[in-house]
Design a protein around this motif. Sequence first.
Motif, PDB file in Angstrom:
ATOM      1  N   GLN A   1       0.830  -1.215   0.000  1.00 44.74           N
ATOM      2  CA  GLN A   1       0.000   0.000   0.000  1.00 44.74           C
ATOM      3  C   GLN A   1       0.861   1.260   0.000  1.00 44.74           C
ATOM      4  O   GLN A   1       0.558   2.226  -0.698  1.00 44.74           O
ATOM      5  CB  GLN A   1      -0.945  -0.009   1.197  1.00 44.74           C
TER       6      GLN A   1
ATOM      7  N   GLN B   1       2.329   1.835  -3.468  1.00 48.22           N
ATOM      8  CA  GLN B   1       1.355   2.445  -4.382  1.00 48.22           C
ATOM      9  C   GLN B   1       1.238   3.943  -4.137  1.00 48.22           C
ATOM     10  O   GLN B   1       1.051   4.714  -5.077  1.00 48.22           O
ATOM     11  CB  GLN B   1      -0.015   1.793  -4.236  1.00 48.22           C
TER      12      GLN B   1
ATOM     13  N   PRO C   1       4.130   4.528 -10.592  1.00 47.92           N
ATOM     14  CA  PRO C   1       3.437   3.311 -11.025  1.00 47.92           C
ATOM     15  C   PRO C   1       4.392   2.289 -11.645  1.00 47.92           C
ATOM     16  O   PRO C   1       4.231   1.084 -11.441  1.00 47.92           O
ATOM     17  CB  PRO C   1       2.426   3.816 -12.066  1.00 47.92           C
TER      18      PRO C   1
ATOM     19  N   TYR D   1       6.329   0.625  -8.800  1.00 48.37           N
ATOM     20  CA  TYR D   1       5.420  -0.283  -8.094  1.00 48.37           C
ATOM     21  C   TYR D   1       5.259  -1.592  -8.873  1.00 48.37           C
ATOM     22  O   TYR D   1       5.318  -2.680  -8.296  1.00 48.37           O
ATOM     23  CB  TYR D   1       4.046   0.368  -7.871  1.00 48.37           C
ATOM     24  N   GLU D   2       5.074  -1.494 -10.178  1.00 46.07           N
ATOM     25  CA  GLU D   2       4.883  -2.683 -11.018  1.00 46.07           C
ATOM     26  C   GLU D   2       6.118  -3.586 -11.023  1.00 46.07           C
ATOM     27  O   GLU D   2       6.006  -4.787 -11.234  1.00 46.07           O
ATOM     28  CB  GLU D   2       4.516  -2.283 -12.448  1.00 46.07           C
TER      29      GLU D   2
ATOM     30  N   SER E   1       6.475  -4.807  -6.720  1.00 47.32           N
ATOM     31  CA  SER E   1       5.378  -5.570  -6.107  1.00 47.32           C
ATOM     32  C   SER E   1       5.425  -7.073  -6.379  1.00 47.32           C
ATOM     33  O   SER E   1       5.031  -7.852  -5.490  1.00 47.32           O
ATOM     34  CB  SER E   1       4.022  -4.991  -6.504  1.00 47.32           C
TER      35      SER E   1
END
Length: 149
Positions: free
Chosen positions: A110, A113, A118, A121-122, A125
Motif C-alpha cells: 500500500q 502504491q 506506477p 510499483y509494477e 510488487s
Amino acid sequence: MNRQELIKKAAEIKTPSKQAARQFQEASPSLVDELNQIMCSRSDLEKLIGKNNREMMLDNHNNHARFMSALLVDYRPEVLVDTVFWVLRTYRAHGFQPAYWPAQLNAWLQLFQKHLSPEAYEEVSPVYNFIIVNQAFFDRSNPACPEDL
C-alpha cells in the motif's frame, strides 16, 4: 513446495530496473517510518508479534528495507528464498505469528502504491506478492515444506 521449487518460481520474477531499485532505496527511510506508524497503531499488534516484541518488529522493518534495497539492485532468487526461510523461522521463534507477515507485506504494498511511481510499483510488487502467495511454503512449521536447506 520445496526450496528448489520456490527458487525456480522466484526466478520467474522480472529483475527490477535500476530506476525502480533506486526509487525504493531513496524512499525507504520514509516508508519505514510510515510502516512503523501503521503497524504500531494496530489494535491486534500484540497478537501478531507477541509480548515485548515491538522493538524487534521495528528493527525488522529497518532490516527489511535495507535487504530489499540490496536485493532489488542485485536480484538473486536463491537469496530471496533463503532469506525468507530464515526470517520466518527466526521471528516465529520469538513469538511472531504467521498473520504478521501478510499484514506487514500488504502494508508495504500500500505504501509503494502511495509513494513510488506506477512503474516502480509494477517492478517491486511481484517480489512482495511472491512472498505473500508462498508464505505457507516458507513457514517451517508447514509439513508441505521439507527440510532441504
